[in-house]
Design a protein around this motif. Sequence first.
Motif, PDB file in Angstrom:
ATOM      1  N   LYS A 120      26.678  -9.719  -0.929  1.00 45.61           N
ATOM      2  CA  LYS A 120      27.766 -10.692  -0.849  1.00 45.61           C
ATOM      3  C   LYS A 120      27.261 -12.129  -0.946  1.00 45.61           C
ATOM      4  O   LYS A 120      28.002 -13.027  -1.331  1.00 45.61           O
ATOM      5  N   GLY A 121      25.990 -12.339  -0.597  1.00 45.47           N
ATOM      6  CA  GLY A 121      25.427 -13.683  -0.722  1.00 45.47           C
ATOM      7  C   GLY A 121      25.471 -14.175  -2.162  1.00 45.47           C
ATOM      8  O   GLY A 121      25.747 -15.359  -2.419  1.00 45.47           O
ATOM      9  N   THR A 126      27.285 -15.420  14.900  1.00 41.13           N
ATOM     10  CA  THR A 126      27.028 -14.782  13.602  1.00 41.13           C
ATOM     11  C   THR A 126      28.270 -14.088  13.077  1.00 41.13           C
ATOM     12  O   THR A 126      28.612 -14.191  11.884  1.00 41.13           O
ATOM     13  N   LEU A 127      28.962 -13.376  13.965  1.00 36.84           N
ATOM     14  CA  LEU A 127      30.177 -12.665  13.562  1.00 36.84           C
ATOM     15  C   LEU A 127      31.285 -13.621  13.136  1.00 36.84           C
ATOM     16  O   LEU A 127      32.008 -13.361  12.169  1.00 36.84           O
ATOM     17  N   VAL A 128      31.444 -14.730  13.857  1.00 36.95           N
ATOM     18  CA  VAL A 128      32.480 -15.704  13.505  1.00 36.95           C
ATOM     19  C   VAL A 128      32.235 -16.246  12.096  1.00 36.95           C
ATOM     20  O   VAL A 128      33.150 -16.313  11.263  1.00 36.95           O
ATOM     21  N   VAL A 129      30.985 -16.633  11.835  1.00 37.28           N
ATOM     22  CA  VAL A 129      30.639 -17.146  10.498  1.00 37.28           C
ATOM     23  C   VAL A 129      30.914 -16.092   9.436  1.00 37.28           C
ATOM     24  O   VAL A 129      31.517 -16.375   8.388  1.00 37.28           O
ATOM     25  N   MET A 130      30.490 -14.850   9.716  1.00 33.59           N
ATOM     26  CA  MET A 130      30.687 -13.760   8.759  1.00 33.59           C
ATOM     27  C   MET A 130      32.170 -13.491   8.521  1.00 33.59           C
ATOM     28  O   MET A 130      32.605 -13.327   7.372  1.00 33.59           O
ATOM     29  N   GLU A 131      32.961 -13.483   9.591  1.00 39.44           N
ATOM     30  CA  GLU A 131      34.388 -13.215   9.461  1.00 39.44           C
ATOM     31  C   GLU A 131      35.101 -14.339   8.709  1.00 39.44           C
ATOM     32  O   GLU A 131      36.028 -14.096   7.925  1.00 39.44           O
ATOM     33  N   VAL A 132      34.694 -15.586   8.934  1.00 41.73           N
ATOM     34  CA  VAL A 132      35.294 -16.716   8.225  1.00 41.73           C
ATOM     35  C   VAL A 132      34.992 -16.606   6.726  1.00 41.73           C
ATOM     36  O   VAL A 132      35.877 -16.804   5.876  1.00 41.73           O
ATOM     37  N   VAL A 133      33.732 -16.287   6.399  1.00 44.80           N
ATOM     38  CA  VAL A 133      33.350 -16.153   4.989  1.00 44.80           C
ATOM     39  C   VAL A 133      34.114 -15.011   4.332  1.00 44.80           C
ATOM     40  O   VAL A 133      34.642 -15.153   3.218  1.00 44.80           O
ATOM     41  N   LEU A 134      34.195 -13.867   5.023  1.00 42.70           N
ATOM     42  CA  LEU A 134      34.941 -12.731   4.474  1.00 42.70           C
ATOM     43  C   LEU A 134      36.429 -13.044   4.350  1.00 42.70           C
ATOM     44  O   LEU A 134      37.121 -12.492   3.499  1.00 42.70           O
ATOM     45  N   GLY A 135      36.928 -13.943   5.212  1.00 47.62           N
ATOM     46  CA  GLY A 135      38.342 -14.303   5.171  1.00 47.62           C
ATOM     47  C   GLY A 135      38.717 -15.217   4.019  1.00 47.62           C
ATOM     48  O   GLY A 135      39.904 -15.391   3.720  1.00 47.62           O
ATOM     49  N   ILE A 136      37.709 -15.812   3.343  1.00 51.24           N
ATOM     50  CA  ILE A 136      38.001 -16.709   2.224  1.00 51.24           C
ATOM     51  C   ILE A 136      38.756 -15.976   1.127  1.00 51.24           C
ATOM     52  O   ILE A 136      39.721 -16.491   0.559  1.00 51.24           O
ATOM     53  N   ASP A 137      38.313 -14.747   0.822  1.00 50.93           N
ATOM     54  CA  ASP A 137      38.979 -13.952  -0.227  1.00 50.93           C
ATOM     55  C   ASP A 137      40.457 -13.758   0.112  1.00 50.93           C
ATOM     56  O   ASP A 137      41.343 -13.943  -0.733  1.00 50.93           O
ATOM     57  N   ASN A 138      40.695 -13.361   1.351  1.00 48.66           N
ATOM     58  CA  ASN A 138      42.063 -13.118   1.816  1.00 48.66           C
ATOM     59  C   ASN A 138      42.899 -14.388   1.717  1.00 48.66           C
ATOM     60  O   ASN A 138      44.066 -14.374   1.281  1.00 48.66           O
ATOM     61  N   LEU A 139      42.305 -15.516   2.104  1.00 47.81           N
ATOM     62  CA  LEU A 139      43.025 -16.792   2.131  1.00 47.81           C
ATOM     63  C   LEU A 139      43.370 -17.282   0.733  1.00 47.81           C
ATOM     64  O   LEU A 139      44.458 -17.814   0.501  1.00 47.81           O
ATOM     65  N   ILE A 140      42.458 -17.092  -0.208  1.00 43.02           N
ATOM     66  CA  ILE A 140      42.728 -17.498  -1.592  1.00 43.02           C
ATOM     67  C   ILE A 140      43.912 -16.724  -2.146  1.00 43.02           C
ATOM     68  O   ILE A 140      44.817 -17.278  -2.785  1.00 43.02           O
TER      69      ILE A 140
END
Length: 266
Positions: free
Chosen positions: A230-231, A19-33
């Motif tokens: 955030k959803g 669950t945390l990995v999925v959440m961290e990946v999703v939250l990381g999208i903003d940073n990556l963009i």
Amino acid sequence: MDGISALIADPAAWAALITLVVMEVVLGIDNLIFISILSNKLPEAQRQKARRIGISLALIMRLGLLFSIAWIVGLKAPVFDLGISGAVGAHGEPSFETQFSWRDLILIAGGLFLVWKATKEIHHNVDPTPTGDVFDTAKGTLGFGAAIVQILMLDIVFSIDSILTAVGMTEHVAIMMVAVVIAVGVMLVAADPLANFIHKNPTVVMLALGFLLMIGAVLIADGFGVHVPKGYIYAAMAFSAGVEMLNIFARRRKAKAAGEADTTVP
């Protein structure tokens, strides 16, 4: 060592990790963009290096913050109160907070920076360039040091938000650390393909800047106590990205059809 073995054998720990990995990946999208857009403004030889440094800094800050969990949790404690009564919502609750913590102030500052940066980049893309190309994003108009500083500033904001989310989901630091390392590893793998895709499809830049503008507004709202699920944000981003993919596909089909028509003309 026994504690780690117990975590490995605990199904609940694995569920929390996934669950945390999925959440961290999703939250990381903003940073990556943000990193992708900023790095594409550098000379081509420096882009990959800037992305690697930016993502590495994100990893270092996240791991460093994990070792300071007590301090991170303390960031949510109020540091001052405006002492005014906010507008009352539909259920009688205040529509915004008058007490502000360090976390709130960091989110507001980061959101303002993101809104300013996105607005500036939108203006740069809309304003006609000397070459006549409205979406001329390949120009190296930013210094390498300035790019790293700006990436670092947003890394701090996104890292604090990421770690506070992780703290709220599990109490095991080892699980948080593994999840952060995996999520940042995914960011590292996805950084170049995403940046190259944006570079080859420059109209996507405007969509990505719109995402950053929205994320900045959400950070500001969150700092004032107005919490947007955030959803909703990521659903809107996914829908917009899907529509843009259809536009890209349609343009390519039309260009291919026009090319085939040209070859058949005697």
